[in-house]
Design a protein around this motif. Structure first.
Motif, PDB file in Angstrom:
ATOM      1  N   ASP A 116       6.799  11.010   7.410  1.00  0.00           N
ATOM      2  CA  ASP A 116       6.873   9.764   6.651  1.00  0.00           C
ATOM      3  C   ASP A 116       5.521   9.066   6.708  1.00  0.00           C
ATOM      4  O   ASP A 116       4.705   9.305   7.612  1.00  0.00           O
ATOM      5  N   GLU A 117       5.298   8.210   5.748  1.00  0.00           N
ATOM      6  CA  GLU A 117       3.995   7.560   5.622  1.00  0.00           C
ATOM      7  C   GLU A 117       3.689   6.643   6.797  1.00  0.00           C
ATOM      8  O   GLU A 117       2.546   6.578   7.267  1.00  0.00           O
ATOM      9  N   LYS A 118       4.681   5.928   7.303  1.00  0.00           N
ATOM     10  CA  LYS A 118       4.461   5.012   8.418  1.00  0.00           C
ATOM     11  C   LYS A 118       3.886   5.743   9.627  1.00  0.00           C
ATOM     12  O   LYS A 118       2.923   5.286  10.251  1.00  0.00           O
ATOM     13  N   SER A 119       4.459   6.908   9.950  1.00  0.00           N
ATOM     14  CA  SER A 119       3.965   7.688  11.093  1.00  0.00           C
ATOM     15  C   SER A 119       2.538   8.167  10.850  1.00  0.00           C
ATOM     16  O   SER A 119       1.704   8.155  11.757  1.00  0.00           O
ATOM     17  N   LEU A 120       2.279   8.596   9.624  1.00  0.00           N
ATOM     18  CA  LEU A 120       0.936   9.061   9.302  1.00  0.00           C
ATOM     19  C   LEU A 120      -0.083   7.945   9.469  1.00  0.00           C
ATOM     20  O   LEU A 120      -1.159   8.141  10.059  1.00  0.00           O
ATOM     21  N   LEU A 121       0.228   6.766   9.002  1.00  0.00           N
ATOM     22  CA  LEU A 121      -0.709   5.637   9.096  1.00  0.00           C
ATOM     23  C   LEU A 121      -0.927   5.226  10.549  1.00  0.00           C
ATOM     24  O   LEU A 121      -2.043   4.860  10.936  1.00  0.00           O
ATOM     25  N   GLU A 122       0.110   5.309  11.377  1.00  0.00           N
ATOM     26  CA  GLU A 122      -0.034   4.957  12.793  1.00  0.00           C
ATOM     27  C   GLU A 122      -0.986   5.923  13.496  1.00  0.00           C
ATOM     28  O   GLU A 122      -1.852   5.514  14.278  1.00  0.00           O
ATOM     29  N   ILE A 123      -0.828   7.215  13.220  1.00  0.00           N
ATOM     30  CA  ILE A 123      -1.711   8.212  13.834  1.00  0.00           C
ATOM     31  C   ILE A 123      -3.136   8.036  13.327  1.00  0.00           C
ATOM     32  O   ILE A 123      -4.105   8.101  14.093  1.00  0.00           O
ATOM     33  N   LEU A 124      -3.263   7.788  12.048  1.00  0.00           N
ATOM     34  CA  LEU A 124      -4.587   7.611  11.456  1.00  0.00           C
ATOM     35  C   LEU A 124      -5.292   6.391  12.043  1.00  0.00           C
ATOM     36  O   LEU A 124      -6.496   6.426  12.325  1.00  0.00           O
ATOM     37  N   ASP A 168      -6.947   3.513   2.448  1.00  0.00           N
ATOM     38  CA  ASP A 168      -8.277   2.909   2.283  1.00  0.00           C
ATOM     39  C   ASP A 168      -8.437   1.642   3.124  1.00  0.00           C
ATOM     40  O   ASP A 168      -9.536   1.343   3.609  1.00  0.00           O
ATOM     41  N   LYS A 169      -7.350   0.886   3.305  1.00  0.00           N
ATOM     42  CA  LYS A 169      -7.444  -0.329   4.124  1.00  0.00           C
ATOM     43  C   LYS A 169      -7.776   0.019   5.572  1.00  0.00           C
ATOM     44  O   LYS A 169      -8.474  -0.723   6.256  1.00  0.00           O
ATOM     45  N   LEU A 170      -7.257   1.152   6.043  1.00  0.00           N
ATOM     46  CA  LEU A 170      -7.545   1.586   7.420  1.00  0.00           C
ATOM     47  C   LEU A 170      -8.910   2.252   7.529  1.00  0.00           C
ATOM     48  O   LEU A 170      -9.525   2.243   8.601  1.00  0.00           O
ATOM     49  N   THR A 171      -9.378   2.847   6.434  1.00  0.00           N
ATOM     50  CA  THR A 171     -10.598   3.660   6.483  1.00  0.00           C
ATOM     51  C   THR A 171     -11.529   3.293   5.337  1.00  0.00           C
ATOM     52  O   THR A 171     -11.887   4.147   4.519  1.00  0.00           O
ATOM     53  N   PRO A 172     -11.979   2.043   5.270  1.00  0.00           N
ATOM     54  CA  PRO A 172     -12.797   1.639   4.119  1.00  0.00           C
ATOM     55  C   PRO A 172     -14.126   2.380   4.026  1.00  0.00           C
ATOM     56  O   PRO A 172     -14.646   2.582   2.924  1.00  0.00           O
ATOM     57  N   ASP A 173     -14.681   2.764   5.176  1.00  0.00           N
ATOM     58  CA  ASP A 173     -15.994   3.416   5.178  1.00  0.00           C
ATOM     59  C   ASP A 173     -15.952   4.797   5.824  1.00  0.00           C
ATOM     60  O   ASP A 173     -17.005   5.370   6.111  1.00  0.00           O
ATOM     61  N   ARG A 174     -14.752   5.320   6.063  1.00  0.00           N
ATOM     62  CA  ARG A 174     -14.594   6.573   6.801  1.00  0.00           C
ATOM     63  C   ARG A 174     -13.964   7.628   5.904  1.00  0.00           C
ATOM     64  O   ARG A 174     -12.860   7.440   5.421  1.00  0.00           O
TER      65      ARG A 174
END
Length: 593
Positions: A116-124, A168-174
């Motif tokens: 699920d997307e929530k888990s992916l975003l947490e790991i990221l 993108d919000k988590l990784t704006p420059d990565r």
């Protein structure tokens, strides 16, 4: 909550200062550099199992005993640490790891269990905090678990596509590039920018970039050849990148109280002169990673490289011989990867298949010849083996070596040892074999095992207590970071692996769910399997593996007395302090916010 430890010098903002009077001090040539006192010490030394205090001078333990006995060695320069009754034991030694694979995983996330997307975003989010901006963040294969479930059940289990805006919000420059189990890929906006891909970029032959049907903007998803083409454009795993990740992985080992590893390794200057028929050294770490870490003073774990059996005759060219090395890196064993669950009978749920030799091997004759020759040169053999026929073959080779070569002490191993028959357990005990058991493999295989094994095979599957009773010595090993293809992640935490070894059940399961609980290890057997037994396996039981006078000062302080708590409390126990070579290399108090 992390308990504070009273400490006389160093880190003054965290620890309280313990005063010393000149009258209490001894001459500097007799004094200790570091003393832990008021401790609950489990030494793993049968001649003195418990103690209150331990003194260290340089990198060696110089006294173990009561507070009074050990504090007699304090001087004005001695660092005193009051443990306030906390549990101190020898540092953990993980006797089977794949260090370089773990380094690569540091940059490439294992997402197989992400559905699920929530888990992916947490790991990221965690990975963004860990990995410097200069590096790409990659990972795969998300939705693999649900995909496997769909294949097994036939159900239409949905996968998902990440939101480009949220990533993108988590990784704006990565830059980020991730793969899904079905071959689709996702890349964030920073990645598209780095690759010079815009909404107007033509699709590659055989693939396409997904566009929002309303705005025409890229969604991040890519199909067909689009993702693999970008993978080929990623920067290579340079030496600088590998060494950066290696330092991070050493810190991770120390954070888990690990002070030693037996790592599956290779010697590149030897391997580069070989012509292998397959990737014989897949998952083997470049041993020069360890030598460079040591030379640059970044290696705070002791390493016992388990090199490739196929290369044994050339190791002398690199000045590597059995027992050579030093207290930090020492050699002595060679790895043989024998089988892929090779059984005498076909599996109960697959009557056409009984397993096979590993792709690394030509045939059994070749393996026997290599084992006998390497044994004659003084090398111990660590054989990856899982099936019952595989165990019989390995024992045949070990017995042939003993018959062909001169009598000597040997510390050969069966690595993983899933499905031996009782006959092979007994043969192995008579040979004094070591079993590198991987408790998480039992947890992972529990459901499938009862379907594919015949009833009479179940009783000796993962039969750890029986192995000990028949004369085996047992190491608990992690196989960290898990399978080469990323399909399974292996837990590194020794306390979690001990939990599996003494309960033989999944976290959250009831005691009645344990698989053959009569084969569970006791907590003391599990501690030995993470300390003195691995030291014995590498011929170093005289220098490490217990808190004993004269041994190397490698220790760990835990938040619970793991010998006296309920098994579930192991999962809540924290490593408070890790001591390597007489120095504190990890302190939980220092990393608290």
């Amino acid at each position: 909550m992390i308990a504070k430890i009273a400490r006389s010098v160093g880190i003054p903002l965290i620890y309280a200062v313990v005063g010393l009077s000149t009258a209490d001090c001894v001459a500097s040539d007799q004094s200790a550099d570091l003393i832990f006192h008021n401790a609950n010490i489990w030494t793993v030394d049968s001649t003195q199992p418990t103690a209150q205090a331990v003194a260290v001078k340089g990198n060696r333990i110089v006294r173990v005993g009561s507070n009074t006995e050990v504090l007699a060695l304090k001087a004005t320069t001695t660092e005193l640490i009051d443990l306030n009754g906390q549990f101190l034991m020898p540092g953990f030694i993980d006797a089977h790891t794949h260090f370089e694979n773990a380094v690569l995983d540091y940059f490439h996330m294992r997402l197989n269990d992400v559905n699920d997307e929530k888990s992916l975003l947490e790991i990221l989010q965690k990975r963004v905090a860990d990995v410097p901006e200069i590096f790409w963040i990659t990972g795969g294969d998300w939705s693999a678990a649900s995909g496997r479930g769909r294949e097994e059940s036939g159900a239409d289990t949905a996968t998902f596509s990440p939101s480009l805006d949220l990533v993108d919000k988590l990784t704006p420059d990565r830059p980020v590039l991730l793969s899904r189990y079905d071959g689709a890929y996702f890349m964030n906006s920073a990645g598209f920018e780095r690759m010079h891909i815009t909404k107007d970029t033509p699709d590659p032959s055989g693939g396409h970039y997904e566009h929002d049907p309303v705005t025409g903007e890229l969604t991040g998803m890519m199909y067909g050849t689009a993702g693999p083409r970008l993978v080929n454009a990623l920067p290579p795993d340079s030496r600088a990148k590998i060494m950066f990740g290696a330092q991070a992985m050493v810190r991770k080992l120390n954070r888990h109280g690990i002070v030693g590893i037996h790592d599956i390794a290779r010697v590149p200057e030897i391997s580069d002169q070989q012509v292998f028929q397959t990737n014989v050294e897949r998952s083997a770490s470049d041993v020069s990673i360890f030598t460079r870490l040591r030379d640059e003073n970044h290696l705070s774990v002791r390493v016992y490289p388990v090199l490739t059996l196929r290369t044994w005759s050339s190791l002398n060219d690199a000045a590597i011989t059995p027992r050579s090395g030093d207290d930090t890196i020492r050699y002595g064993a060679l790895k043989m990867f024998l089988d892929g669950f090779l059984m005498f009978r076909p599996y109960a749920n697959n009557p056409q298949y009984s397993g096979s030799l590993s792709f690394r091997n030509i045939d059994g004759t070749q393996l026997r010849r290599e084992v006998v020759a390497a044994d004659a040169a003084g090398w111990d053999i660590a054989a990856h083996v899982t099936g019952d026929k595989g165990h019989a073959m390995v024992l045949d080779y070990f017995e042939a070596a003993r018959q062909s070569n001169k009598s000597r002490a040997r510390r050969d191993r069966a690595v993983h040892a899933w499905y031996p028959r009782m006959a092979e357990i007994q043969r192995g005990g008579k040979l004094g074999l070591i079993g590198d058991i991987t408790p998480y493999h039992l947890i992972r295989e529990m459901s499938a095992m009862t379907k594919k094994l015949h009833p009479d095979q179940i009783s000796t599957a993962f039969a750890w207590k029986t192995m000990i009773r028949e004369g085996w010595r047992i190491n608990i090993v992690s196989d960290w970071p898990g399978s080469y293809d990323g399909s399974h992640a292996a837990p590194l935490n020794p306390l979690e692996n001990i939990y599996y070894a003494i309960t033989r059940r999944r976290v959250g399961d009831e005691p009645s769910d344990s698989f053959n609980p009569a084969e569970s290890l006791t907590i003391d057997q599990a501690i030995e399997a993470y300390t003195i037994n691995p030291a014995y396996s590498s011929w170093e039981e005289d220098s490490k593996g217990s808190i004993s006078v004269g041994k190397l000062a490698d220790m760990v302080v835990l938040s619970n007395d793991i010998r006296k708590i309920a098994p579930v409390e192991l999962l809540r126990t924290e490593v408070l302090t890790t001591v390597f070579d007489g120095k504190i290399v990890y302190s939980a108090a220092e990393v608290q916010p």
